[in-house]
Design a protein around this motif. Sequence first.
Motif, short mmCIF file in Angstrom:
data_model
loop_
_atom_site.label_atom_id
_atom_site.label_comp_id
_atom_site.label_asym_id
_atom_site.label_seq_id
_atom_site.Cartn_x
_atom_site.Cartn_y
_atom_site.Cartn_z
N ASP A 1 105.08 46.58 -73.51
CA ASP A 1 103.48 46.69 -73.02
C ASP A 1 103.51 47.74 -71.66
OD1 ASP A 1 101.04 46.52 -72.43
OD2 ASP A 1 101.18 44.19 -72.10
N PRO B 1 105.02 51.70 -73.93
CA PRO B 1 103.74 51.67 -74.84
C PRO B 1 103.92 52.42 -76.02
CG PRO B 1 103.18 52.61 -73.09
CD PRO B 1 104.46 52.20 -72.55
N THR C 1 102.34 37.67 -73.14
CA THR C 1 102.91 38.11 -71.96
C THR C 1 104.57 38.55 -72.27
OG1 THR C 1 103.64 36.14 -71.00
CG2 THR C 1 101.60 37.29 -70.11
N HIS D 1 114.92 35.01 -68.68
CA HIS D 1 115.10 33.86 -68.10
C HIS D 1 116.09 32.86 -68.72
CE1 HIS D 1 111.22 35.35 -66.66
NE2 HIS D 1 111.47 34.53 -65.81
N LEU E 1 106.72 30.53 -70.16
CA LEU E 1 106.60 31.43 -71.00
C LEU E 1 106.81 31.31 -72.72
CD1 LEU E 1 108.93 33.87 -69.05
CD2 LEU E 1 106.46 33.50 -68.90
N ARG F 1 111.73 32.72 -60.61
CA ARG F 1 110.44 31.69 -60.37
C ARG F 1 109.32 32.76 -60.51
NH1 ARG F 1 110.35 26.60 -59.26
NH2 ARG F 1 111.61 26.85 -61.15
N SER G 1 108.83 35.77 -61.38
CA SER G 1 108.46 36.58 -62.41
C SER G 1 108.05 35.48 -63.46
CB SER G 1 109.59 37.43 -63.06
OG SER G 1 110.87 36.67 -63.45
N SER G 2 108.58 34.25 -63.71
CA SER G 2 107.98 33.51 -64.54
C SER G 2 106.62 33.10 -64.27
CB SER G 2 108.94 32.18 -64.43
OG SER G 2 108.15 30.98 -65.08
N MET H 1 104.15 35.96 -65.32
CA MET H 1 104.16 36.10 -66.59
C MET H 1 103.67 34.94 -67.32
SD MET H 1 107.13 38.98 -67.71
CE MET H 1 108.62 37.99 -67.41
N SER H 2 103.41 34.12 -66.67
CA SER H 2 102.96 32.90 -67.48
C SER H 2 101.56 32.79 -67.78
CB SER H 2 103.30 31.35 -66.70
OG SER H 2 102.60 31.61 -65.64
N SER H 3 100.71 33.88 -67.49
CA SER H 3 99.23 34.07 -68.13
C SER H 3 99.21 35.31 -67.95
CB SER H 3 98.32 33.17 -67.17
OG SER H 3 97.95 34.02 -66.16
N ALA H 4 98.21 35.75 -69.01
CA ALA H 4 98.04 37.30 -69.20
C ALA H 4 97.34 37.90 -67.90
CB ALA H 4 97.31 37.56 -70.32
N PHE I 1 99.67 38.43 -65.30
CA PHE I 1 100.64 39.68 -66.02
C PHE I 1 100.00 40.97 -65.77
CE2 PHE I 1 102.59 42.05 -69.57
CZ PHE I 1 103.89 42.03 -69.21
N GLN J 1 101.41 44.08 -63.65
CA GLN J 1 101.57 45.46 -64.60
C GLN J 1 100.88 46.51 -63.52
OE1 GLN J 1 100.06 44.70 -68.43
NE2 GLN J 1 101.83 44.99 -69.32
N SER K 1 102.95 47.32 -60.74
CA SER K 1 104.26 47.91 -61.18
C SER K 1 104.06 49.60 -61.25
CB SER K 1 104.99 47.23 -62.28
OG SER K 1 104.32 47.72 -63.51
N THR L 1 99.21 50.83 -69.81
CA THR L 1 99.99 49.82 -70.44
C THR L 1 99.57 50.00 -71.99
OG1 THR L 1 98.49 48.10 -70.19
CG2 THR L 1 100.23 48.51 -68.45
N PHE L 2 100.30 49.30 -72.97
CA PHE L 2 99.65 49.21 -74.29
C PHE L 2 98.52 48.60 -74.31
CE2 PHE L 2 99.23 46.71 -78.07
CZ PHE L 2 99.22 47.81 -78.92
N ARG L 3 98.44 47.42 -73.54
CA ARG L 3 97.23 46.54 -73.87
C ARG L 3 95.92 47.59 -73.36
NH1 ARG L 3 97.83 40.78 -72.22
NH2 ARG L 3 99.91 41.58 -72.30
#
Lengths: 255, 508
Positions: A12, A16, A40, A46, A58, B427, B429-430, B433-436, B439, B443, B446, B482-484
């Motif tokens: 993503d 892409p 995501t 991890h 995740l 931690r 990064s988790s 990425m734990s919700s869009a 995230f 992105q 980045s 990004t792709f999305r």
Amino acid sequence: MRVALFATCLGDTLFPEAVKATAVLLTRLGQEVVFPPGQTCCGQMHVNTGYQADALPLVRNYTADFADESIDAVVAPSGSCVGSIRHQHEIVAERYGDRSLRERVERAGAKTYELSEFLVDVLGVTDVGARFPHRVTYHPTCHSLRMLRVGDKPLRLLEQVREIDLVELPRAEECCGFGGTFALKNSETSTAMLSDKMRAVTTTGAEFCSAGDSSCLMHIGGGLSRLRTGTGTVHLAEILASTEQRFRSEEEVSA
Amino acid sequence: MSSAFLGFPTPPPRAPYATGHLRGDQSFPEAAHTALDDTQQRRNLGKATATIRGKRDQVADELPDWEELRSAGSALKADVLARLPELLERFEREVTERGGVVHWARDADEANEIVTRLVADKDSDEVLKVKSMATQEIGLNEHLGSAGISPVETDLAELIVQLGADRPSHILVPAIHRNRAEIRDIFLREMPGVDPNLDDDPVRLAEEARKYLRSKFMSTRVAISGANFGVADTGTLSVVESEGNGRMCLTMPETLITVMGIEKLVPSFTDLEVFLQLLPRSSTGERMNPYTSMWTGVTEGDGPEEFHLVLLDNGRSATLADGVGREALQCIRCSACLNVCPVYERTGGKAYGSTYPGPIGAVLTPQLAGMHESRDDPNASLPYASSLCGACYDVCPVKIDIPSLLVELRHQHVEQSRYTAEAAMMRASSLAMSSAKRFTKAQRASRLGRVLGGADGRISALPPPLNAWTSARDLPAPPKRTFREWWDSEDGREAVRAARREAERGES
Ligand code: SF4
């Protein structure tokens, strides 16, 4: 079939084109492709680095999107992410999760496929109508090979591509040295492995080294580019999505 | 649970920190740095492992029931581990009934003392050694030496290592990192009575070693061996080897002392059938190993008059106590996993700092000796000495899932070493990425990385710790979209519509 695309965090964000190619290819093959926007990352990094507790959110997030019954199959252009989903999500769910998570993990894992598996095993096609007039060598990637056992499916797909000049990669089944955080923690050993892989790639005289994993291609491609070898990398999905109206967009060319 | 609570459970002890060879003094990446610079060793290793890999594949493919054999071997070993206490008691009884003396050693220190005392009791200042991983693991040679007893290694490769004052680099071929010119130099320098005109012809080298060892076989009264298998039902011990020197040691001396790890048992004699097929094919790529010796207790007028068996724990009970990690105890030390390991092939065995190098070492060593005995324990780096390519799992004759064990040990390591910079990054990064929602925010951030890319869109230098990546590899700069974002854009929708039209055309 209603096919959900799992883009993977790397695909993503950084690659892409491989995901676009997957979406277009599957649509062209008559599938109804959807992109669940809550997705995501699979958490492979991890788990593989030892942070299973941090992988848990995740894993939850993955199943929240993909365990849904309206989705017939999930396809990802990444052997290693699919390997993680199928084999590691269970471990994490078993350690930290409740019964409902374990069930969702099982349901989502059972219908998640790597691209070549989905094309050959589920759709039953090897000729996807692609054309790619280049000399290509294929690196099978460890997780596709040994975690998923995709065998020669990618090659069977490539062999049907029009005008492709497919050349065998010496010692193809050997790891390129990526290994996720291994490439950072043991960067010198990783580089030594990469050197041998690059030598194998360049001896084939191929214009492109292809694979089914953007992560391995990032590694191999990063090395080839650093040494100015003039050999590029291209994801399997991009080759398979290439047609007469060359798929790779202007955006990619101008990037 | 119905049993009464009898106080705090005592965890079984790990191998002692200071004794033996289960811990190097550098972390794997540091030791690998040195090894990677050794071009001669790199070439020797690459050549030797490629040859042996090819042979193994060939002879394994020959057997139509190879996969069934692997399953049988795996199931047998799992069964042994599941009822180890019972089988060990049985084994002890059988050995004793047949005239052997059984000693139990909780750790390396105890084992070393038992063996040294037994040798000293015989007034012997020299002992023959049969190639043995267990005695190397506990550092027996060093301990004997400090008591004024000289151990003489009789396995050719082991002898080369011993004479060269070197450390072994491979389970099966300890001198794999040496070529024949180097071996000739070592012999000329260190072997008493060697022909000064010796060349590097392997036949001549073997002949000189044979002459030297012959004189030792004739004069030495005590021998020390390891064991490949102990048969619980009959109290039989077995050593398999290629040169026959081991057999000389097992038959010529008056006293034989065997040091055996407690996991080396098989239930019954017929089980050997499985392992005597799996072991040679996996290790040397031979259909059968040239010498298989078996002995049971003592027999008057034949072989040693006295037989002592030292049963060694040294962290094995602790390993057994780990429901996941215990699988490593199924290992039959064939070394197939070393020979296919791309990491081992580049670094050699010494980088692992342990008697057990390669993939199996990376999971066995930290379990036997622990990985948190000190700050920055070198053993804690071992589970990370793998790219998780999985080649080891495919060849292991007893199907040890080494990659999964590595991942498990990494998890255990992380659980015990919280609050590192890496943990904070993981931690973060988790969380990202734990919700869009989070995230996509990350992105967008980045994409600032685009400025790091030059005109050609590649990033060639990054700050630590990512400079470990850019030391040898470029990174593509993040793309504009990004792709999305593409998927949600008009371009994306148009591309999908076009693809759908093509699908419909194809159908009509
Ligand atoms: S782990 Fe398996 S392949 Fe490696 S040495 Fe042990 S038995 Fe052989």
